[in-house]
Design an enzyme around this catalytic site. Structure first.
Site, PDB file in Angstrom:
ATOM      1  N   SER A  79       0.857  -1.180   0.000  1.00 34.73           N
ATOM      2  CA  SER A  79       0.000   0.000   0.000  1.00 34.73           C
ATOM      3  C   SER A  79       0.896   1.234   0.000  1.00 34.73           C
ATOM      4  CB  SER A  79      -0.860   0.003   1.280  1.00 34.73           C
ATOM      5  OG  SER A  79      -1.454   1.258   1.504  1.00 34.73           O
ATOM      6  N   TYR A  83      -1.965  -0.371  10.616  1.00 37.24           N
ATOM      7  CA  TYR A  83      -2.000  -0.836   9.231  1.00 37.24           C
ATOM      8  C   TYR A  83      -0.680  -0.536   8.526  1.00 37.24           C
ATOM      9  CZ  TYR A  83      -3.497  -1.248   4.363  1.00 37.24           C
ATOM     10  OH  TYR A  83      -3.597  -1.588   3.035  1.00 37.24           O
TER      11      TYR A  83
END
Length: 278
Positions: A136, A149
């Site tokens: 990501s 995250y």
């Protein structure tokens, strides 16, 4: 040449679109996901000679090995591993408990490790293979409300860089795929998690973060079907990069990170060098 894929998180989003694109390109796919019936419905009509749907929770290491063994028994080899399974644990760090943190890492980090560990022996025997690890932009920059995250995605980035050097002698290439915001279920209530321990000092910041993510849901610029086709192209590319940024927003994030690193390195170079022995 037709290739055999093993894809985690195949029932929706990027994993599903990658599986569709691989099948359209003439490849064969072991499509895994937590819900077998959802997989069967999504890929209804695809013959077992081309598709093997498998129930798999990547946080279950025994199930991981069983799924890889079933794929090898069915197709005989695995040419491409797409580590896609994962979810977003968002929220301010102090509002996320230890158990939620451990669950996030069990899936997004340790699950990816276990799948890779299970597939690598077959790729080494073949002396060939491609590993695509979905990270990501949160693996490039840490952002408020994404600490847990981002920590997991940073871990996968570092792991992938090291792994690439270790397996290159066996003809295995690793590519880190860092998407920006794509129009998937990632920000839906069915997928996203928020901090469960409200703290008064963070109330306004937490409210703003939730509103931000809710406002982005289903408005993201990234097209998962296009990314699925790009992943197939990367898997077949003779010189795929170590790191690939997916989406115009991801490109801008990476360029910004490079510029900041360059500025800080230059600004503090003398102080950095002063720590060496004379």
């Amino acid at each position: 040449m037709s290739r055999i894929w093993f894809i985690t998180g195949s029932s929706r989003g990027i994993g599903y679109e990658a599986a569709r694109a691989a099948l359209a390109a003439g490849d064969r796919v072991a499509a895994t996901g937590r819900d077998l019936s959802a997989l069967q419905q999504r890929f209804a009509g695809t013959g077992t000679d081309r598709l093997l749907p498998l129930a798999l929770d990547v946080a279950d290491s025994a199930a991981v090995q069983a799924a890889v063994d079933a794929t090898l028994a069915h197709f005989g080899r695995i040419d491409v591993l797409l580590n896609n399974a994962g979810y977003g644990q968002l929220g301010l760090f102090e509002e996320i408990g230890a158990e939620a943190t451990q669950r996030q890492f069990a899936t997004n980090v340790f699950g990816l490790f276990d799948v890779t560990r299970a597939v690598l022996p077959a790729m080494r025997r073949q002396r060939s293979g491609r590993i695509l690890n979905i990270t990501s932009v949160g693996g490039i920059i840490g952002v408020a409300g994404g600490g847990i995250y981002c920590a997991g995605k940073f871990a996968v980035e570092g792991f992938s860089e090291a792994l690439a050097a270790e397996v290159e002698p066996f003809g295995i290439r690793v590519t880190i795929v860092g998407p920006g915001y794509f129009r998937t279920d990632f920000l839906d209530a069915s997928s996203i998690r928020h901090g469960e321990h409200a703290i008064a000092d963070y109330a306004e910041a937490s409210r703003q973060l939730r509103n931000f993510f809710d406002g982005r849901n289903r408005q993201q610029a990234g097209d998962p079907a296009k990314l699925g086709r790009v992943l197939v192209e990367l898997a077949h590319h003779p010189a795929a990069p170590l790191r690939f940024s997916a989406g115009s927003d991801a490109v801008e994030v990476v360029r910004g990170k490079i510029a900041r690193l360059a500025w800080e390195t230059d600004a503090f170079e003398a102080l950095s060098r002063s720590t060496d022995f004379a």
